[in-house]
Design an enzyme around this catalytic site. Structure first.
Site, PDB file in Angstrom:
ATOM      1  N   LYS A   1      -1.163   9.850  -3.440  1.00 20.54           N
ATOM      2  CA  LYS A   1      -2.189  10.736  -2.895  1.00 20.54           C
ATOM      3  C   LYS A   1      -2.247  10.455  -1.394  1.00 20.54           C
ATOM      4  O   LYS A   1      -2.769   9.423  -0.964  1.00 20.54           O
ATOM      5  CB  LYS A   1      -3.561  10.465  -3.516  1.00 20.54           C
TER       6      LYS A   1
ATOM      7  N   ASP B   1     -10.439 -13.197  -2.823  1.00 22.79           N
ATOM      8  CA  ASP B   1     -11.167 -14.177  -2.009  1.00 22.79           C
ATOM      9  C   ASP B   1     -11.937 -13.566  -0.849  1.00 22.79           C
ATOM     10  O   ASP B   1     -12.175 -14.226   0.158  1.00 22.79           O
ATOM     11  CB  ASP B   1     -10.200 -15.238  -1.461  1.00 22.79           C
TER      12      ASP B   1
ATOM     13  N   HIS C   1     -11.339   5.367 -11.576  1.00 21.47           N
ATOM     14  CA  HIS C   1     -10.020   5.867 -11.185  1.00 21.47           C
ATOM     15  C   HIS C   1      -9.464   5.103  -9.993  1.00 21.47           C
ATOM     16  O   HIS C   1      -8.336   5.329  -9.566  1.00 21.47           O
ATOM     17  CB  HIS C   1     -10.115   7.361 -10.853  1.00 21.47           C
TER      18      HIS C   1
END
Length: 986
Positions: free
Chosen positions: A358, A795, A788
């Protein structure tokens, strides 16, 4: 005997015969005795000769008419691309001969042999082109004045060895010709190989050396092996303007993507698994008609912005995303919008795998990556509402719940698919990220590589769909071997100009000499009439529109007390098994320093001081600070998806390496969690194995270590769990439970054998859920909040964000194509870890706090309660307690599935029938509350309003139901088609 090609010199172009040519001020031959002194007087007049030569050249090249002539440009080996800063420094270029290109039409084609088209008798189909070598590619042009390549080889990671098997690595090799008068070499990269002829053997050696040097020289050489086996090197090791900013949920991400598109000046690249042209990027949608994606793209296309869109071509029988409709709609917008769908299933034989990245890249300046596709159902706010009556936020099919119904058609997008008063939408939780600087260019390079591969396969002869050239990765200090940016070369990311001291300066206007003295770019503006990057003309583009650095939204995350890491500080955990030896350094472990406990409330969180770094901002806490980071782009690609010569699974390697190097905790949000332990022959990715080994190490060392994993409660596919047509839902559930807690291959089973009841001190699994009234006086409904996002935080210092799920499809490289980025903070702030002071990263810490605040329902003023992620007061007293309480309330009110009380399909059927009879109707997952809740109190039945019980819910966090359907086999049976495509589901 083989015919010898009379290649000769470059074609001569007739000199101009107009008045301007007659008036050329060519320096007199009287200067030659000065330039060529008499023998024996060289030393005495050396300075004089040098000065005369400089004067001669300056005079010669200062004449516009001469400089712009094709003869001079070819003689000087310069072209329109030579000094274009967006493509990197000039390396090597000249006329060469190639055979693989279609015949180039020329003005004098009428003089060619009349039989050439039929018998290829003229020059054996070899033709002359202009070759341009840049740091990242080799382009072939029809003419030096062209900017659109006839062909291009984008340098990529080389295979393990060459065809001879002797272990040598090279992009270009010298070829042996049967005819001694011919001289050629071959350039091979990815799955492509082209043969090139030049005039002499010395030129062959020069080209081979130049190409191999450009491709292999570390650290800027793209064929040099990089950490995690990635095609891209780590960025931000020195100050190179590598920056990142996170966005939680679609509302925040879509707003800034819309703003970036509105600010586009040159090019927009979009790549997606699913794209809906009618998607509104701003809401309420009635008030933002111009923010609809097709309207945004149309406005920019009319301004001259070139838009390139790559869509995944789905198997229509398996998916209902209708990319054919999207392509037709996009192509109808404007001629400046180009669209490619890939792959061709029949010709490639690829049916099971998808393009899953995407991406939105604007002007090679800012890039957006993460989990969000520009499609329906993704827009959401932190409240994650389940209803929208009357429609204000989600028009038509954007009111989306794939568990209930997947639309069969997308043409009538404004028509509702679901009855809003009866069915909830499925809220959507996601994480996206913006990148600036070299990481943005690296991702744009990935897009160019994929676009060109799709173009060659889908539209090789379509002139309207051009090949693209990747812009330079902008690591000028890396290239020069310097730790400081030269003052004369500045990064245009911050809208600064490139400044050069050219030896061929003259009094002429810069735009009159586009080859030797290119117009200085300001930001990404290009003077009208000059060719734009990738060969597109900008004459109709409006360059007066100012670049908007930030939106008008307010800002929530404030400036922290940060300590910038020095430019020589290496990346923490920079080395893994794939690293080269010269990177074997680690971040010092003394990052923990004494901190006053009264000063850990994070001033940037709750003060009103505005951030001064630009970027995007808001008040909702869903947009993070724009932070300087060390970034490395990682991906999953192979021959079918990107035309690479080898499979790249750098996302998989990054996951395993980062988990191994984690010191205190790991936080994961992902759409799937399907992984294998060592020895598992079915599941090949080893994220689960890395987690298992890291937890066992912490247990053996008697150290605190937490792993928190948030995934969807159910797969986001249509069909009830017990429905005959929902085998795909059950298949995914099978593989996830097999990974998590069921059978000898599950991580919890193996950990429990050694750790006993202490397993959940180290690792635990969760989901998200929300509720609400669907309409005034309507039913109270619940739905899972679909997770999604694809992120991992280590950390509070390192984040991994991208499109890849934790399963074999996304991580093995040979299946779905994916893109992601590893982000390590350079700006550190005071925090706590395991009860001790800790230097956390500005990007990673703020992202985790925003996510946890949303999931736990904490207001901004209480964020300090979760500052330390692993102490019991956070992990057990807040996180686990809220999840357990919320889960119990949802079970009391809705009896929704999945839950830990239903272990068999028979029990599921009985429970479903009971609730349907009790309340009249329900959703596919038992998501409607009764009008009154019945409870026994002092022997009497008490009726209460379900909203009173639900008022105790905090946030959206719930426990993942590890015991749901525990006595059933969810794996597809022989009679179900899903049985024969097992790989699709893991």
């Amino acid at each position: 005997m083989e015919q010898v090609d009379e290649e000769g010199d470059d074609e001569t172009v007739p000199l101009q015969t107009d008045e301007s040519a007659k008036n050329r001020d060519v320096p007199s031959s009287a200067a030659l005795p000065i330039i060529r002194p008499a023998l024996g007087r060289q030393h005495s007049i050396a300075d004089r000769a040098k000065s005369a030569m400089q004067g001669y050249l300056n005079h010669f090249l200062g004449n516009i008419s001469i400089v712009n002539s094709p003869e001079v440009c070819k003689f000087l080996e310069v072209s329109m691309l030579s000094f274009s800063p967006e493509y990197g420094p000039k390396l090597k270029e000249e006329s060469v001969m190639v055979k693989h290109l279609p015949k180039i039409k020329k003005d004098d084609d009428s003089r060619k042999c009349c039989f050439s088209d039929c018998f290829n008798c003229c020059n054996d189909n070899w033709q002359k082109v202009w070759a341009v070598l840049k740091p990242g590619f080799l382009a072939l042009l029809a003419h030096p004045f062209d900017t659109q390549p006839l062909d291009i080889i984008v340098f990529d990671v080389l295979p393990a060895s060459d065809a001879n098997g002797d272990g040598r690595l090279s992009l270009a090799i010298e070829m042996k010709e049967r005819n001694p008068l011919r001289h050629s070499f071959k350039v091979t990269c990815g799955i492509r190989s082209i043969r090139i002829r030049v005039k002499s053997s010395s030129k062959v050696k020069d080209w081979v050396a130049a190409i191999n040097d450009a491709g292999l020289r570390p650290p800027e050489g793209w064929c040099h092996p990089h950490r995690y086996g990635s095609y891209a090197p780590p960025r931000g090791l020195i100050e190179d303007d590598s920056q990142a900013q996170w966005f939680v949920d679609g509302q925040a991400a879509f707003e800034v993507i819309a703003s970036a598109i509105e600010d586009a000046k040159s090019e927009i690249f979009i790549c997606g698994w699913w794209l809906c042209p009618e998607l509104y990027l701003r809401r309420p949608f009635q008030a933002h008609a111009s923010s609809r994606l097709d309207n945004l793209l149309e406005a920019k296309a009319k301004e001259g912005v070139q838009i390139y869109i790559l869509l995944y071509k789905e198997v229509a029988l398996a998916l209902k995303i209708n990319s054919v409709y999207s392509k037709k709609k996009l192509l109808s917008i404007h001629e400046n919008v180009r669209v490619l769908r890939y792959p061709d299933h029949f010709s490639t034989g690829v049916y099971l795998w998808s393009h899953h990245e995407k991406l939105v890249i604007v002007d090679n300046h800012i890039c957006f990556i993460g989990g969000l596709d520009l499609c329906f159902g993704r827009y959401d706010a932190p409240e994650h509402k389940v209803g929208d009556v009357p429609p204000l936020m989600w028009p038509g099919k954007d009111y989306y719940n794939p568990r209930e119904s997947e639309p069969n058609s997308w043409e009538d997008t404004m028509k509702d698919e679901l009855v809003r008063e009866k069915y909830p939408r499925m809220p959507w939780h996601d994480v996206h990220c913006a990148l600036w600087g070299p990481p943005c260019r690296d991702i744009a390079r990935h897009f160019v590589q994929r676009w060109n591969y799709a173009k060659r396969n889908k539209a090789p002869h379509e002139q309207q769909i051009p090949l693209l050239m990747p812009q330079h990765h902008m690591v000028i200090p890396h290239y020069l071997g310097s730790n400081e940016t030269p003052s004369e070369i500045q990064d245009n990311v911050n809208d600064k100009a490139f400044k050069r001291e050219d030896s061929f300066s003259s009094c002429c206007q810069d735009q009159d000499i586009p080859l030797l003295l290119p117009q200085e770019p300001v930001g990404l503006d290009i003077p009208p009439g000059l060719p734009k990057p990738n060969g597109q003309n900008s004459s109709q583009h409006n360059h007066d529109k100012p670049r908007r650095i930030s939106t008008g939204l307010p800002f929530s995350f404030r400036r922290a007390k940060v300590a910038a890491v020095g430019p020589d500080t290496p990346m923490k955990g920079f080395v893994d098994d794939l690293d080269s030896e010269h990177y074997h350094e680690k971040m010092p472990h003394d990052r923990v320093s004494h901190v006053d406990s009264q000063n850990t409330d994070l001033e940037w969180w709750d003060t009103q001081e505005r951030d001064d770094q630009g970027g995007f901002a808001d008040e909702s806490g869903q947009i993070g600070p724009r932070a300087s980071c060390r970034c490395q782009v990682i991906r999953s690609v192979s021959q079918w998806s990107a035309g690479t010569s080898q499979t790249e699974e750098s996302i998989h390697h990054a996951y395993c390496s980062l988990i191994e190097k984690a010191e205190y905790f790991i936080y994961i949000e992902n759409q799937f969690f399907i992984s294998g332990l060592s020895g598992d022959d079915m599941i090949r990715n080893r994220v689960s194995e890395a987690l298992y080994r890291r937890i066992m190490r912490a247990y053996n060392e008697k150290k605190s270590f937490r792993v928190i994993i948030v995934i969807p409660l159910l797969p986001g596919f249509q069909g009830g769990i017990d429905d005959g047509g929902a085998a795909s839902v059950r298949a995914i559930m099978h593989w996830q439970y097999r990974t998590i807690c069921r059978g000898v291959h599950s991580i919890l089973h193996n950990l429990h054998e050694l750790l006993g009841s202490r397993v959940h001190d180290y690792i635990s699994f969760y989901g998200l859920r929300n509720y609400g009234r669907l309409s005034d006086g309507g039913p109270v409904a619940t739905s899972q909040v679909y997770v999604h996002s694809k992120i991992m935080i280590i950390d509070d210092c390192i984040s991994l964000i991208g499109s890849a799920n934790i399963n074999d499809r996304s991580l093995l490289g040979s299946r779905d194509s994916e893109i992601g980025v590893v982000i390590e903070d350079k700006e550190l702030t005071d925090s706590y870890m395991d009860g001790k002071p800790w230097k956390a990263g500005k990007f990673s810490l703020t992202l985790r706090l925003a996510l946890w605040s949303e999931h736990l329902g904490l207001p901004a003023g209480e964020v300090n309660q979760i500052m330390d992620p692993i102490v019991d007061s956070t992990y057990k007293d807040i996180w686990m307690t809220i999840a357990k309480t919320n889960t119990a309330i949802y079970q009391d009110v809705f009896s929704c599935v999945p839950n830990d009380l239903i272990h068999t399909r028979l029990a599921f059927r009985q429970n479903m029938a009971l609730w349907k009879e009790k309340i009249g109707h329900t959703t596919i997952d038992l998501g409607i509350a009764p009008d009154k809740l019945e409870s026994y109190q002092d022997g009497d039945i008490k009726n209460t309003n379900p909203m009173e019980r639900l008022a105790s819910i905090k946030g959206h966090l719930v426990s993942f139901p590890l015991e749901f359907m525990s006595q059933e086999s969810l794996r597809p049976t022989f009679s179900e088609g899903e049985y024969y495509a097992t790989q699709v589901f893991h």
